[in-house]
Design a protein around this motif. Structure first.
Motif: not given
Length: 311
Positions: A195-201, A221-228, A248-254
């Motif tokens: 998955c390689a997107t700029l999705s926030k949902q 790649f930002r905390p406000d983004m998410r792919e899962s 600190t930066e990966g939205g899915d983890i954060v």
């Protein structure tokens, strides 16, 4: 100082060689301080990002990548990611090469995903789902196929026309590539999901995942983004490229940590630990695994060194 264009990078970096070079780089003592991350306001547009990523290997090379991410560039038929890479002599500091940043970035990013997959996906994985149709998508498809016997690929994108166009370009007789509008069915049928997107949902839902699936999350790649979603993180054995970056930066983890779906101690390992044999990857056939990357300057330096040697 040499100027190395995108076409030279493409010719120099075949994925078997690049994956092995990345494997060796994560095993070695390469210094890579936290990257500089700056948000930049763009009038009437989605905020842009400026990234500065230094790394060095004592006595060999120093490298710095400067990258901009403008999410709305697609509306202007421009890539979202642009930048340059400067390679310096590690003994004198003299500039050696100015390297095309976007091409180096997509190649090393895809190579890192393939490196992780070599430890985490099932060795018999044949079906790949590619979520996203940007510049990374074709590279991720080729990279995953370099480490696993991928022969059937489905592409899903928000714009079906882009998905269909990419599938037509990559399809061949011995490597079937098609597109789909049914994301749920595609997730359920995949052995590897990239998955390689700029999705926030969330796009990948944990309830859809089948036993044995490997999930490769490259965007967000930002905390406000998410792919899962949270359920994906709960069900998977989770790995990251580097703990400092992903946590600190990966939205899915954060976001999963913030919600309680994932504890930092639940992260099973990172690429340095996997490549050095300090952590085991996939433990059993039916296990769901997940790799979250946000990019590492170690990858940039390793790829730039290989390009400089070959180009």
């Amino acid at each position: 100082m040499r100027v190395i264009a995108a076409s030279e990078i493409e010719a120099a970096l075949d994925y078997p060689s690049l994956v092995e070079r990345l494997r060796q780089a994560f095993r070695r003592d390469v210094e890579a301080p936290p990257r500089h991350h700056h948000d930049i306001e763009v009038a009437g547009r989605t905020p842009a990002t400026l990234l500065l990523m230094p790394a060095w290997q004592a006595g060999r090379h120093i490298g710095v990548k400067m990258v901009t991410v403008f999410p709305d560039n697609g509306e202007r038929s421009l890539p979202a990611v642009m930048g340059i890479y400067v390679l310096l002599d590690g003994k004198t500091g003299a500039p050696l090469a100015l390297i095309d940043g976007p091409k180096l970035t997509v190649k090393r990013t895809a190579g890192a995903s393939a490196l992780a997959s070599s430890y985490l996906s099932r060795p018999d994985s044949e079906r790949l789902l590619m979520i996203g149709t940007g510049a990374l998508a074709p590279q991720l498809i080729l990279a995953h196929a370099a480490v696993r016997p991928i022969c059937n690929v489905l592409i899903w994108g928000r714009d079906p026309k882009k998905a269909a166009k990419l599938a037509k370009r990559m399809n061949r007789r011995d490597f079937r590539v098609d597109w789909t509008a049914d994301l749920e069915a595609a997730v359920r049928g995949a052995h590897v999901i990239s998955c390689a997107t700029l999705s926030k949902q969330p796009l990948v839902l944990g309830d859809w995942l089948q036993p044995g699936t490997h999930v490769d999350l490259v965007g967000a790649f930002r905390p406000d983004m998410r792919e899962s979603d949270d359920e994906t993180l709960r069900r998977a054995r989770v790995f990251v490229d580097t703990r400092a970056g992903a946590t600190t930066e990966g939205g899915d983890i954060v976001q999963a940590v913030a919600s309680g779906a994932l504890a930092l101690d639940d992260i099973a390992g990172d690429l340095p630990e996997l490549t050095r044999g300090e952590r085991s990857g996939r433990r059993y056939y039916d296990q769901i695994t997940l790799f979250k990357s946000v990019g590492s300057a170690i990858e940039d330096l390793a790829a730039a060194q290989l390009v400089y040697e070959r180009a």
